[in-house]
Design an enzyme around this catalytic site. Structure first.
Site, PDB file in Angstrom:
ATOM      1  N   GLY A  87       0.782  -1.226   0.000  1.00 48.00           N
ATOM      2  CA  GLY A  87       0.000   0.000   0.000  1.00 48.00           C
ATOM      3  C   GLY A  87       0.815   1.276   0.000  1.00 48.00           C
ATOM      4  N   SER A  88       2.044   1.243  -0.496  1.00 47.83           N
ATOM      5  CA  SER A  88       2.828   2.495  -0.539  1.00 47.83           C
ATOM      6  C   SER A  88       2.189   3.496  -1.488  1.00 47.83           C
ATOM      7  CB  SER A  88       4.271   2.213  -0.935  1.00 47.83           C
ATOM      8  OG  SER A  88       4.362   1.780  -2.276  1.00 47.83           O
ATOM      9  N   ASN A  89       1.541   3.016  -2.536  1.00 53.35           N
ATOM     10  CA  ASN A  89       0.835   3.928  -3.444  1.00 53.35           C
ATOM     11  C   ASN A  89      -0.455   4.436  -2.809  1.00 53.35           C
ATOM     12  OD1 ASN A  89       2.297   4.102  -6.191  1.00 53.35           O
ATOM     13  ND2 ASN A  89       2.464   1.970  -5.571  1.00 53.35           N
ATOM     14  N   HIS A 134      -5.592  -8.652  -8.912  1.00 47.26           N
ATOM     15  CA  HIS A 134      -6.625  -9.577  -9.369  1.00 47.26           C
ATOM     16  C   HIS A 134      -7.163  -9.069 -10.691  1.00 47.26           C
ATOM     17  CE1 HIS A 134     -10.252 -12.205  -9.071  1.00 47.26           C
ATOM     18  NE2 HIS A 134     -10.823 -11.198  -9.659  1.00 47.26           N
ATOM     19  N   ILE A 135      -7.165  -9.942 -11.681  1.00 49.66           N
ATOM     20  CA  ILE A 135      -7.700  -9.550 -12.981  1.00 49.66           C
ATOM     21  C   ILE A 135      -9.222  -9.482 -12.898  1.00 49.66           C
ATOM     22  CG2 ILE A 135      -7.945 -10.204 -15.400  1.00 49.66           C
ATOM     23  CD1 ILE A 135      -5.201 -11.565 -15.174  1.00 49.66           C
ATOM     24  N   LEU A 136      -9.778  -8.321 -13.226  1.00 52.04           N
ATOM     25  CA  LEU A 136     -11.219  -8.102 -13.129  1.00 52.04           C
ATOM     26  C   LEU A 136     -11.904  -8.505 -14.433  1.00 52.04           C
ATOM     27  CD1 LEU A 136     -10.988  -4.601 -11.445  1.00 52.04           C
ATOM     28  CD2 LEU A 136     -11.709  -6.723 -10.317  1.00 52.04           C
ATOM     29  N   ASN A 174      -5.838   2.171 -13.208  1.00 56.49           N
ATOM     30  CA  ASN A 174      -4.855   1.239 -12.655  1.00 56.49           C
ATOM     31  C   ASN A 174      -3.450   1.810 -12.808  1.00 56.49           C
ATOM     32  OD1 ASN A 174      -3.796  -1.411 -11.728  1.00 56.49           O
ATOM     33  ND2 ASN A 174      -3.021  -1.496 -13.822  1.00 56.49           N
ATOM     34  N   HIS A 194       0.288   0.782 -13.386  1.00 58.96           N
ATOM     35  CA  HIS A 194       1.040  -0.378 -13.867  1.00 58.96           C
ATOM     36  C   HIS A 194       2.510  -0.001 -14.007  1.00 58.96           C
ATOM     37  CE1 HIS A 194       1.885  -4.162 -15.669  1.00 58.96           C
ATOM     38  NE2 HIS A 194       2.260  -3.621 -16.825  1.00 58.96           N
ATOM     39  N   ASP A 204      -4.203  -4.287 -18.726  1.00 59.49           N
ATOM     40  CA  ASP A 204      -3.169  -3.268 -18.939  1.00 59.49           C
ATOM     41  C   ASP A 204      -3.179  -2.675 -20.341  1.00 59.49           C
ATOM     42  OD1 ASP A 204      -0.969  -5.217 -16.844  1.00 59.49           O
ATOM     43  OD2 ASP A 204      -2.412  -3.659 -16.321  1.00 59.49           O
TER      44      ASP A 204
HETATM   45  N1  LIG Z   1      -9.582  -6.411 -16.422  1.00 57.78           N
HETATM   46  C1  LIG Z   1      -8.515  -5.857 -15.841  1.00 57.78           C
HETATM   47  N2  LIG Z   1      -8.191  -6.203 -14.589  1.00 57.78           N
HETATM   48  C2  LIG Z   1      -7.098  -5.638 -14.016  1.00 57.78           C
HETATM   49  C3  LIG Z   1      -6.289  -4.736 -14.725  1.00 57.78           C
HETATM   50  C4  LIG Z   1      -6.671  -4.377 -16.046  1.00 57.78           C
HETATM   51  O1  LIG Z   1      -6.016  -3.539 -16.722  1.00 57.78           O
HETATM   52  N3  LIG Z   1      -7.791  -4.950 -16.565  1.00 57.78           N
HETATM   53  N4  LIG Z   1      -5.113  -4.246 -14.143  1.00 57.78           N
HETATM   54  C5  LIG Z   1      -4.651  -5.120 -13.080  1.00 57.78           C
HETATM   55  C6  LIG Z   1      -3.385  -4.799 -12.394  1.00 57.78           C
HETATM   56  N5  LIG Z   1      -2.366  -5.644 -12.982  1.00 57.78           N
HETATM   57  C7  LIG Z   1      -1.387  -4.982 -13.668  1.00 57.78           C
HETATM   58  O2  LIG Z   1      -1.325  -3.729 -13.694  1.00 57.78           O
HETATM   59  C8  LIG Z   1      -2.389  -7.052 -12.869  1.00 57.78           C
HETATM   60  C9  LIG Z   1      -2.611  -7.619 -11.626  1.00 57.78           C
HETATM   61  C10 LIG Z   1      -2.648  -9.009 -11.494  1.00 57.78           C
HETATM   62  C11 LIG Z   1      -2.463  -9.832 -12.581  1.00 57.78           C
HETATM   63  C12 LIG Z   1      -2.549 -11.312 -12.414  1.00 57.78           C
HETATM   64  O3  LIG Z   1      -1.984 -12.089 -13.178  1.00 57.78           O
HETATM   65  N6  LIG Z   1      -3.306 -11.714 -11.390  1.00 57.78           N
HETATM   66  C13 LIG Z   1      -3.581 -13.162 -11.123  1.00 57.78           C
HETATM   67  C14 LIG Z   1      -3.277 -13.493  -9.671  1.00 57.78           C
HETATM   68  C15 LIG Z   1      -1.884 -13.052  -9.326  1.00 57.78           C
HETATM   69  C16 LIG Z   1      -1.662 -13.162  -7.811  1.00 57.78           C
HETATM   70  O4  LIG Z   1      -2.637 -13.404  -7.080  1.00 57.78           O
HETATM   71  O5  LIG Z   1      -0.500 -12.965  -7.416  1.00 57.78           O
HETATM   72  C17 LIG Z   1      -5.054 -13.429 -11.348  1.00 57.78           C
HETATM   73  O6  LIG Z   1      -5.890 -12.468 -11.262  1.00 57.78           O
HETATM   74  O7  LIG Z   1      -5.354 -14.619 -11.531  1.00 57.78           O
HETATM   75  C18 LIG Z   1      -2.244  -9.270 -13.835  1.00 57.78           C
HETATM   76  C19 LIG Z   1      -2.203  -7.864 -13.983  1.00 57.78           C
HETATM   77  C20 LIG Z   1      -5.734  -5.305 -12.060  1.00 57.78           C
HETATM   78  N7  LIG Z   1      -6.801  -5.972 -12.727  1.00 57.78           N
HETATM   79  N1  LIG Z   2       0.206  -5.237 -12.390  1.00 60.45           N
HETATM   80  C1  LIG Z   2      -0.096  -4.488 -11.227  1.00 60.45           C
HETATM   81  C2  LIG Z   2       1.171  -4.205 -10.461  1.00 60.45           C
HETATM   82  O1  LIG Z   2       2.182  -4.866 -10.631  1.00 60.45           O
HETATM   83  N2  LIG Z   2       1.100  -3.184  -9.590  1.00 60.45           N
HETATM   84  C3  LIG Z   2       2.250  -2.825  -8.824  1.00 60.45           C
HETATM   85  O2  LIG Z   2       2.127  -3.331  -7.500  1.00 60.45           O
HETATM   86  C4  LIG Z   2       2.896  -2.480  -6.652  1.00 60.45           C
HETATM   87  C5  LIG Z   2       2.056  -2.150  -5.459  1.00 60.45           C
HETATM   88  O3  LIG Z   2       2.856  -1.543  -4.495  1.00 60.45           O
HETATM   89  P1  LIG Z   2       2.153  -0.943  -3.177  1.00 60.45           P
HETATM   90  O4  LIG Z   2       1.268  -2.027  -2.611  1.00 60.45           O
HETATM   91  O5  LIG Z   2       3.309  -0.575  -2.290  1.00 60.45           O
HETATM   92  O6  LIG Z   2       1.365   0.260  -3.608  1.00 60.45           O
HETATM   93  C6  LIG Z   2       3.266  -1.238  -7.463  1.00 60.45           C
HETATM   94  O7  LIG Z   2       4.586  -1.300  -7.914  1.00 60.45           O
HETATM   95  C7  LIG Z   2       2.333  -1.319  -8.633  1.00 60.45           C
HETATM   96  O8  LIG Z   2       2.857  -0.751  -9.809  1.00 60.45           O
END
Ligand SMILES: Nc1nc2c(c(=O)[nH]1)N[C@@H](CN(C=O)c1ccc(C(=O)N[C@@H](CCC(=O)O)C(=O)O)cc1)CN2
Ligand SMILES: NCC(=O)N[C@@H]1O[C@H](COP(=O)([O-])[O-])[C@@H](O)[C@H]1O
Length: 205
Positions: A14-16, A99-101, A118, A120, A160
């Site tokens: 949660g630093s962001n 989590h992919i939505l 988001n 990224h 993304d």
């Molecule tokens: N539909 C969308 N969902 C999400 C997006 C998006 O652009 N469209 N952005 C992501 C954030 N993200 C990258 O920026 C990202 C986060 C997680 C994953 C992923 O592979 N998740 C896995 C589980 C991974 C884990 O639990 O460690 C999953 O959901 O099965 C890919 C990209 C947020 N969602």
């Molecule tokens: N694909 C999504 C992804 O990789 N997000 C990344 O998770 C970190 C969260 O840090 P935080 O929990 O310290 O904010 C951040 O680096 C953000 O870019």
């Protein structure tokens, strides 16, 4: 006139989120933080800032659908959308939400007029998905890239690939460790997440 409200989705440190907390009050307020991981330190950061939190974890949904992961994810997404709609935010910010939505979440929010952005840690189209910083570092070591960065983008079903709102490029350095690169990226992210949130809210106004 009340400030626009945002709901922040997290999964980890949660630093962001902290950057958003530290900069709220003039352009937005954080009305709620939702984590999909109960151990997320970001929940403590929110509590310290007196921001309401909730945990939305996949485990109960996997128990409801023990033999069907896609059904579990669909239910998880549907109920996440319902929770967010009840909070009536002006914007949802994915700040390390891992989590992919699916459309089960994004469609109801779209219909309710609630946009998502988001953060990224990569440039558009470079390293979609998880572990983007590690992958960029490896690509640099192989001489495949010379720069990376981070971006704030609108969230669509294609991971993304939503339109970028803000892109920050970061030159990569020879001999730099992965940890040092990650630290540089995170410091840029902490500025980008606030700037991008304000841009997204201005886009709606
Ligand atoms: N539909 C969308 N969902 C999400 C997006 C998006 O652009 N469209 N952005 C992501 C954030 N993200 C990258 O920026 C990202 C986060 C997680 C994953 C992923 O592979 N998740 C896995 C589980 C991974 C884990 O639990 O460690 C999953 O959901 O099965 C890919 C990209 C947020 N969602
Ligand atoms: N694909 C999504 C992804 O990789 N997000 C990344 O998770 C970190 C969260 O840090 P935080 O929990 O310290 O904010 C951040 O680096 C953000 O870019």
């Amino acid at each position: 006139m009340s400030l626009p409200s945002i709901v922040v989705l997290i999964s980890g440190s949660g630093s962001n989120l902290q950057a958003l907390v530290d900069n709220q009050g003039s352009d937005y307020k954080i009305s709620h933080v939702i984590s999909n991981k109960k151990a997320a330190y970001g929940l403590e950061r929110a509590a310290k800032a007196s921001i309401p939190t909730s945990i939305h974890n996949i485990v109960p949904y996997k128990k409801r659908h023990p033999d069907d992961v896609s059904a579990a994810r669909a239910d998880f997404d549907k109920e996440l959308a319902q929770k967010i709609k009840e909070l009536k935010p002006d914007l949802v910010v994915c700040a390390g939400w891992m989590h992919i939505l699916s459309s089960e979440c994004l469609r109801p929010l779209r219909e309710a007029g609630i946009p998502l952005i988001n953060l990224h840690p990569a440039l558009p189209g470079a390293f979609d998905g998880a572990h983007a910083i590690d992958r960029a570092y490896d690509a640099f070591q192989k001489g495949e890239i010379t720069k990376t960065g981070c971006m704030i983008h609108w969230v669509i079903e294609e991971v993304d690939r939503g339109e970028p709102l803000l892109i920050k490029e970061i030159e990569m350095k020879k001999e730099e460790s992965l940890d040092d690169l990650e630290a540089r990226i995170h410091s840029v992210e902490h500025v980008a997440i606030v700037e991008g949130t304000k841009m997204a809210l201005a886009h709606r106004a």
